[in-house]
Write a protein that holds these residues in place. Sequence first.
Motif, PDB file in Angstrom:
ATOM      1  N   THR A 646       0.837  -1.199   0.000  1.00 21.45           N
ATOM      2  CA  THR A 646       0.000   0.000   0.000  1.00 21.45           C
ATOM      3  C   THR A 646       0.876   1.254   0.000  1.00 21.45           C
ATOM      4  O   THR A 646       0.640   2.186  -0.776  1.00 21.45           O
ATOM      5  CB  THR A 646      -0.909   0.011   1.243  1.00 21.45           C
ATOM      6  OG1 THR A 646      -1.371  -1.301   1.456  1.00 21.45           O
ATOM      7  CG2 THR A 646      -2.066   0.959   1.084  1.00 21.45           C
ATOM      8  N   LEU A 647       1.890   1.232   0.863  1.00 20.41           N
ATOM      9  CA  LEU A 647       2.796   2.378   0.914  1.00 20.41           C
ATOM     10  C   LEU A 647       3.496   2.572  -0.432  1.00 20.41           C
ATOM     11  O   LEU A 647       3.597   3.686  -0.939  1.00 20.41           O
ATOM     12  CB  LEU A 647       3.860   2.156   1.989  1.00 20.41           C
ATOM     13  CG  LEU A 647       3.607   2.757   3.358  1.00 20.41           C
ATOM     14  CD1 LEU A 647       4.777   2.459   4.276  1.00 20.41           C
ATOM     15  CD2 LEU A 647       3.431   4.282   3.240  1.00 20.41           C
ATOM     16  N   GLY A 648       3.945   1.442  -0.975  1.00 25.91           N
ATOM     17  CA  GLY A 648       4.645   1.496  -2.257  1.00 25.91           C
ATOM     18  C   GLY A 648       3.771   2.089  -3.342  1.00 25.91           C
ATOM     19  O   GLY A 648       4.201   2.939  -4.117  1.00 25.91           O
ATOM     20  N   ARG A 649       2.505   1.659  -3.368  1.00 24.69           N
ATOM     21  CA  ARG A 649       1.568   2.186  -4.361  1.00 24.69           C
ATOM     22  C   ARG A 649       1.369   3.687  -4.178  1.00 24.69           C
ATOM     23  O   ARG A 649       1.314   4.440  -5.148  1.00 24.69           O
ATOM     24  CB  ARG A 649       0.200   1.488  -4.226  1.00 24.69           C
ATOM     25  CG  ARG A 649       0.225   0.025  -4.532  1.00 24.69           C
ATOM     26  CD  ARG A 649       0.483  -0.255  -5.962  1.00 24.69           C
ATOM     27  NE  ARG A 649      -0.630   0.162  -6.807  1.00 24.69           N
ATOM     28  CZ  ARG A 649      -0.639   0.036  -8.118  1.00 24.69           C
ATOM     29  NH1 ARG A 649       0.420  -0.464  -8.733  1.00 24.69           N
ATOM     30  NH2 ARG A 649      -1.672   0.404  -8.812  1.00 24.69           N
ATOM     31  N   THR A 650       1.257   4.077  -2.915  1.00 27.00           N
ATOM     32  CA  THR A 650       1.047   5.495  -2.645  1.00 27.00           C
ATOM     33  C   THR A 650       2.244   6.310  -3.114  1.00 27.00           C
ATOM     34  O   THR A 650       2.097   7.367  -3.728  1.00 27.00           O
ATOM     35  CB  THR A 650       0.842   5.720  -1.128  1.00 27.00           C
ATOM     36  OG1 THR A 650       0.191   4.591  -0.603  1.00 27.00           O
ATOM     37  CG2 THR A 650       0.046   6.960  -0.845  1.00 27.00           C
ATOM     38  N   VAL A 651       3.454   5.786  -2.812  1.00 26.30           N
ATOM     39  CA  VAL A 651       4.663   6.492  -3.249  1.00 26.30           C
ATOM     40  C   VAL A 651       4.691   6.569  -4.767  1.00 26.30           C
ATOM     41  O   VAL A 651       5.007   7.607  -5.354  1.00 26.30           O
ATOM     42  CB  VAL A 651       5.922   5.789  -2.711  1.00 26.30           C
ATOM     43  CG1 VAL A 651       7.177   6.355  -3.366  1.00 26.30           C
ATOM     44  CG2 VAL A 651       6.005   5.936  -1.206  1.00 26.30           C
ATOM     45  N   GLU A 652       4.338   5.449  -5.435  1.00 31.76           N
ATOM     46  CA  GLU A 652       4.352   5.451  -6.899  1.00 31.76           C
ATOM     47  C   GLU A 652       3.363   6.474  -7.456  1.00 31.76           C
ATOM     48  O   GLU A 652       3.607   7.087  -8.481  1.00 31.76           O
ATOM     49  CB  GLU A 652       4.005   4.052  -7.426  1.00 31.76           C
ATOM     50  CG  GLU A 652       5.223   3.141  -7.479  1.00 31.76           C
ATOM     51  CD  GLU A 652       4.845   1.684  -7.585  1.00 31.76           C
ATOM     52  OE1 GLU A 652       3.723   1.375  -8.010  1.00 31.76           O
ATOM     53  OE2 GLU A 652       5.692   0.846  -7.225  1.00 31.76           O
ATOM     54  N   ALA A 653       2.260   6.647  -6.737  1.00 31.64           N
ATOM     55  CA  ALA A 653       1.225   7.559  -7.242  1.00 31.64           C
ATOM     56  C   ALA A 653       1.538   9.025  -6.942  1.00 31.64           C
ATOM     57  O   ALA A 653       1.358   9.886  -7.783  1.00 31.64           O
ATOM     58  CB  ALA A 653      -0.128   7.174  -6.649  1.00 31.64           C
ATOM     59  N   PHE A 654       2.019   9.284  -5.726  1.00 31.01           N
ATOM     60  CA  PHE A 654       2.154  10.688  -5.322  1.00 31.01           C
ATOM     61  C   PHE A 654       3.591  11.193  -5.252  1.00 31.01           C
ATOM     62  O   PHE A 654       3.822  12.356  -4.980  1.00 31.01           O
ATOM     63  CB  PHE A 654       1.503  10.899  -3.943  1.00 31.01           C
ATOM     64  CG  PHE A 654       0.027  10.635  -3.952  1.00 31.01           C
ATOM     65  CD1 PHE A 654      -0.847  11.566  -4.522  1.00 31.01           C
ATOM     66  CD2 PHE A 654      -0.492   9.465  -3.433  1.00 31.01           C
ATOM     67  CE1 PHE A 654      -2.204  11.316  -4.541  1.00 31.01           C
ATOM     68  CE2 PHE A 654      -1.847   9.220  -3.445  1.00 31.01           C
ATOM     69  CZ  PHE A 654      -2.708  10.147  -4.009  1.00 31.01           C
ATOM     70  N   GLY A 655       4.565  10.301  -5.388  1.00 28.87           N
ATOM     71  CA  GLY A 655       5.954  10.756  -5.294  1.00 28.87           C
ATOM     72  C   GLY A 655       6.487  10.543  -3.899  1.00 28.87           C
ATOM     73  O   GLY A 655       5.752  10.554  -2.909  1.00 28.87           O
ATOM     74  N   PHE A 656       7.808  10.346  -3.839  1.00 28.97           N
ATOM     75  CA  PHE A 656       8.449   9.942  -2.596  1.00 28.97           C
ATOM     76  C   PHE A 656       8.350  10.991  -1.499  1.00 28.97           C
ATOM     77  O   PHE A 656       8.005  10.708  -0.364  1.00 28.97           O
ATOM     78  CB  PHE A 656       9.916   9.618  -2.890  1.00 28.97           C
ATOM     79  CG  PHE A 656      10.662   9.122  -1.696  1.00 28.97           C
ATOM     80  CD1 PHE A 656      10.477   7.828  -1.234  1.00 28.97           C
ATOM     81  CD2 PHE A 656      11.543   9.955  -1.018  1.00 28.97           C
ATOM     82  CE1 PHE A 656      11.154   7.367  -0.135  1.00 28.97           C
ATOM     83  CE2 PHE A 656      12.225   9.502   0.094  1.00 28.97           C
ATOM     84  CZ  PHE A 656      12.027   8.198   0.535  1.00 28.97           C
ATOM     85  N   TRP A 657       8.647  12.238  -1.855  1.00 25.59           N
ATOM     86  CA  TRP A 657       8.752  13.268  -0.806  1.00 25.59           C
ATOM     87  C   TRP A 657       7.415  13.582  -0.164  1.00 25.59           C
ATOM     88  O   TRP A 657       7.322  13.736   1.044  1.00 25.59           O
ATOM     89  CB  TRP A 657       9.370  14.555  -1.380  1.00 25.59           C
ATOM     90  CG  TRP A 657      10.835  14.340  -1.614  1.00 25.59           C
ATOM     91  CD1 TRP A 657      11.480  14.263  -2.810  1.00 25.59           C
ATOM     92  CD2 TRP A 657      11.826  14.121  -0.607  1.00 25.59           C
ATOM     93  NE1 TRP A 657      12.806  13.996  -2.627  1.00 25.59           N
ATOM     94  CE2 TRP A 657      13.054  13.919  -1.275  1.00 25.59           C
ATOM     95  CE3 TRP A 657      11.796  14.066   0.792  1.00 25.59           C
ATOM     96  CZ2 TRP A 657      14.239  13.683  -0.597  1.00 25.59           C
ATOM     97  CZ3 TRP A 657      12.975  13.827   1.468  1.00 25.59           C
ATOM     98  CH2 TRP A 657      14.174  13.641   0.776  1.00 25.59           C
ATOM     99  N   GLN A 658       6.367  13.663  -1.000  1.00 22.19           N
ATOM    100  CA  GLN A 658       5.051  13.966  -0.456  1.00 22.19           C
ATOM    101  C   GLN A 658       4.653  12.940   0.593  1.00 22.19           C
ATOM    102  O   GLN A 658       4.263  13.276   1.712  1.00 22.19           O
ATOM    103  CB  GLN A 658       3.986  13.982  -1.571  1.00 22.19           C
ATOM    104  CG  GLN A 658       4.001  15.231  -2.415  1.00 22.19           C
ATOM    105  CD  GLN A 658       5.016  15.156  -3.545  1.00 22.19           C
ATOM    106  OE1 GLN A 658       6.018  14.450  -3.449  1.00 22.19           O
ATOM    107  NE2 GLN A 658       4.769  15.910  -4.606  1.00 22.19           N
ATOM    108  N   VAL A 659       4.789  11.649   0.221  1.00 28.03           N
ATOM    109  CA  VAL A 659       4.394  10.581   1.144  1.00 28.03           C
ATOM    110  C   VAL A 659       5.297  10.587   2.367  1.00 28.03           C
ATOM    111  O   VAL A 659       4.835  10.482   3.514  1.00 28.03           O
ATOM    112  CB  VAL A 659       4.444   9.210   0.441  1.00 28.03           C
ATOM    113  CG1 VAL A 659       4.086   8.100   1.412  1.00 28.03           C
ATOM    114  CG2 VAL A 659       3.499   9.193  -0.742  1.00 28.03           C
ATOM    115  N   GLY A 660       6.609  10.726   2.137  1.00 27.11           N
ATOM    116  CA  GLY A 660       7.570  10.714   3.244  1.00 27.11           C
ATOM    117  C   GLY A 660       7.262  11.804   4.248  1.00 27.11           C
ATOM    118  O   GLY A 660       7.195  11.556   5.461  1.00 27.11           O
ATOM    119  N   LEU A 661       7.012  13.017   3.736  1.00 25.98           N
ATOM    120  CA  LEU A 661       6.759  14.148   4.637  1.00 25.98           C
ATOM    121  C   LEU A 661       5.463  13.959   5.411  1.00 25.98           C
ATOM    122  O   LEU A 661       5.414  14.200   6.621  1.00 25.98           O
ATOM    123  CB  LEU A 661       6.710  15.455   3.844  1.00 25.98           C
ATOM    124  CG  LEU A 661       8.086  15.995   3.446  1.00 25.98           C
ATOM    125  CD1 LEU A 661       7.934  17.242   2.599  1.00 25.98           C
ATOM    126  CD2 LEU A 661       8.945  16.271   4.680  1.00 25.98           C
TER     127      LEU A 661
END
Lengths: 700, 55
Positions: A646-661
């Motif tokens: 799920t996290l991976g999909r979210t990162v793929e969809a929204f980009g690494f920094w957005q999800v990380g922050l």
Amino acid sequence: MIDVCLVGNPNTGKTTLYNTLTGSHEHVGNWHGVTVEEKAVKYSFAGQDIRLVDLPGIYSLTPLSFEEKVSADYLVAHPDNIVVNICDASNLQRNLYLTLCLLERGCKVILVVNQIDKRPICKLDFVKLSEMLGVNVVYVNAGDKTSAAKVNEQILQASKSDIKALPPKYVSEIDFSSVKDCVRSVQPAEQPFYMIKLLEGDEDACKKFGAPQNATAVEKIAAKRYEFIEQIMSKCASAPERVYGQSKLDKILLNRFLALPVFLLLLVGCFYLTFFSLGGLLSDLAATLLDKYISAPVINLLSNALGYEHWVVSMFRVAIFGGVGSVLTFLPQVALLFFFLSLLEDSGYLSRVAFVFEDVLCKVGLSGKSVYTLLMGFGCSTTAVLTARNMEDKNSKIKTGLLTPYMSCSAKFPIYAVLGGAFFGANNIFVIIGLYLLGVVVAVLLSYLLEKTVLKSKQQSFILEFPPYRMMSVKRTFSLLWLNVKQFLVRVGGIILAMNVIVWLLSSFSFTFKFVAGGNGVSMLETLGRMLSPIFRPLGFGSWGLVSALIAGLVAKEVIVSSIAMFNGVEESALSSIQSSIMLSTSAVYFASPSSVLSYLVFCLLYFPCIASCAVLFKEIGKKWTLIGMAIEFALAYLVAFVTYTLGRTVEAFGFWQVGLSLAGIAIVAVAIALIVRKFKNKKCSQGCARCNKSCKKDC
Amino acid sequence: MPFRIRRRMCELGFIAGQKVRLVRCSLLKRAFLVELRGYTLSLRKSIVDGLLVIE
């Protein structure tokens, strides 16, 4: 036949002597508690048959942990054996304590003083030592054949005479009046031994004689023994030059603040060398050699004889060279990994690691001794689980056994290397390190959870001896490497080959036994895989091949890689060909995105251990806990893989920094809430740890 | 200290009047390295707390 048993403190070289005398290859290391069960072998010397039994190390005849009980029970049950008592010349005082216990027992003792370290700590007078103890003393280097032969001569001599050693003179000074009546049932010669046992409050002896467990005399008896040892030392040994188990190196390796970073640095170094630089090169070389000189000629030969499309040729191409070959190329890396583990164990650094991690271990309810088991788990969980016997109580043993499978074993590495390498390329090193860390973190958290709920360990003593640092000899280095290579080859040639053929059969024939390779039908495995695959769809890997590979991997985890290679019809051992096949959407087994690969890797890391491990766990910790452990493993694997996907999909969809922050933001809020809740809780005076009580007293 | 562990400590040489030396401790002072009778031993805090040491 002469019955002989090897007895001594832990880590004094019993197994080394056993190996030298009998030509065996039992596992040895610079750590206490490597041997956890009795092992026996027959050999002959000067026309006499000798049966030698190697026992786990003990400190006295009253056991504390499971493996010590094996030795103590053996010695009590076999009073007629010749006892070869090995002492480490560098640590004689504490070693002699056991010798005295054996003499009290009335054993026929041969004292073998083993000089492990080249530079002796003090000079010893063996004639005097033999005189004072009333036993024959031999001075040997346990790893050396000629000096070990001296032990054989002593065994022969002892077998010819009937004279048993006299109990040490202090025994007559002990006040036995309180227990004298209890031991009337045994022979007079054995009475002192059992009376001492009763005075020490030995559980088994108390039960046997129905005496109350009253152990006020423990200190007195120990003091008597040590008093005698001091007398011996003052007459037989010169002043010691240094302390056993301390080294200048410890100033850095055990420094309060440097210890942890140095350990991590060493770990990453070994890791890099094993899996990437040296190991990677050797592995590529192995793949090239295998393809060029073995598989290509054999396939040519066979296809000339039978035709390329014949099912036998197909089996050789796909199951044997594609499947087994892909596992075989990991030989150098697996051998190196086991070598580094042995190095860690042999050098004496392992005890230091246990010491450094004690801060964490005591919080999560593990003992320093579990470190050994868990570390061995990085090699092979099956053998590691056995070493959990050196735990002191049952709960700790169960817990250590349950946690061991989370240590990513050497069989799982090929999965990471092949699947991760395809999608992450050079960055795969971070993925692999991350997976190893994830295993450790999950184990630590699970241990904490179990400690707080159902498996609370009794107070662990964490009495851990510090051995001196020792260098590995060149001979031992090579014999270890050879042993590891051999073990791996046997595994690949045996269970993995067999499993590959089975998987190939199941995936190439339909339920009507029609040969379906080439796409003209549905194989048995595909049918099964398709039935189960919906369960795994939320995790991002719903294809039948991946699910079937997971099932096949239960036999041996390496089979996951070889099965995937087979399903995709890969016929070369080189990893790149498997890697490119799983990225093609036309293949039978393919991954849609990096997040599904990650999720699959996480699942492989955490799900059930192989059948062999389960069988050993079953034997060691019982049916109930093995099943509970497997349920936890599946649940955790599913959960963590789902979160990863799920996290991976979210990162793929929204980009690494957005999800990380945003995750960081959520974490900060969560920590803040936790702190506030804790503060409110602390206001109430809770009983518990000493620090709380102190602050509570101030407040109240 | 539980009786079984007390017995083990006696066997390891912790008897009345025995001289011991504290060599070092771990980062959070949960483990201690103790030297006695010419050898080195690492002990957990709960055990060290149970020892009576007179300087």
